[in-house]
Design a protein around this motif. Sequence first.
Motif: not given
Length: 426
Positions: A275-290
Amino acid sequence: MGAVGEIAGSGIVKLKQSIRSILPDDIVMWMKAGFDYGNNRKMLRKKERIRPYQAGRYPMGINLIGDVRAETGLGQSMRLLAEILEESNVPFIIKQVDSPGGLRRNENQWESRISDELKYAVNLIHINPGIWAESYNRFPAEVLDYRYHIAYWLWELETFPERWRPCIETVDEIWAPSEFISQSIRKITSKNVETVPYCIHLKKKEPYGRAYFGLPENKFLFLTMYDFKSVSERKNPKAAIAAYMKAFRKEETGVGLVVKIGHLQRQQELEQLRRQLTGYPNIYFITENLSRQEVESLILGADALISLHRSEGFGLPIAEAMCLGTPVVATAWSANMEFMDEICSCPVGYKLVEIRKTVGPYPKGSRWAEPDIEHAAEYLRKLYEEQEYCRTISKNAKVKIGKVLNGGGAAKMIRERFSAYGEIEK
């Protein structure tokens, strides 16, 4: 552990996580204090029965005890410590002790060193004081009797908690990876406290490219990363996002932000960041353990790392990014300033503030840093717009880490400590 035991253990972990997510941190700390009180009393009674160090009883060398297989920062800390021991040429074995929390344990690079037989005179125990008493009470007498005990501890504030003072009574000396931690411990003990910094020289494995993570090739990508095991309020991802939003307009399409979250437990926190980044393009969340190779590849693939932490006991992701030549924008306070400066990084101004309510293990009334969002945003903009500046920071970062975190000084200290006729001066 059999299948039934594993299922039961997993259920207990989930129950604890549920309780922690519901109750305020100060209540959780109050409950834990009562639990710790009982464990500490039991630990100190047990310590009185442990037979003191006896020179010559065991061959001189180190039993490194801790969770070397865990896919966490503490697991990586343990593996880096093993690298220093190997470089020191002091004989050592590793005793694997699983830490609590339902962690993944797929890091097997030190498998050949793992042994249940503790061969040597010195126990170097990489178990943090928060679970020290519980672990100490589980150790059989043969692990502790007649041996010299060194704790390798991490902590992230300038004051070492008084509630952990009893843990100090059970060890002969203490090591820590930063002078920041060492100074905090020296305030409450006269025992020897040594700074043994990590050795940062990352393996030259073939990295995974951006496409592996679903990231674009033609964007300038900033990376911020944290793990739920490290308390998000301390890692402060919201500040990193705020700095990014101040630096770049929604209309700018040549730049992006990658948010890596490890051991995600509270989905609502992820939604808050979205929600904090609403409207921003090119935002990528990675939540898998690596895996380690994946983490290093992700850092290497980024154009810059943002760490607007409130405090660091060392700052491993920062040091690793610098080693890989990824420019770092980070809060200019705590242990990371032992290897950061304006020549090799982008240190962000801050003000020290009081912690107004207990957060995880960090008690109300302690201090940590509040980073300057505007200053951070200026650095982000500068890295994005000035290619030569970005290249210079990258080159200088590699040089700095190669000089101060090459493991040579730590290995030399350990070697000298154990070379004096097989004796340990207490």
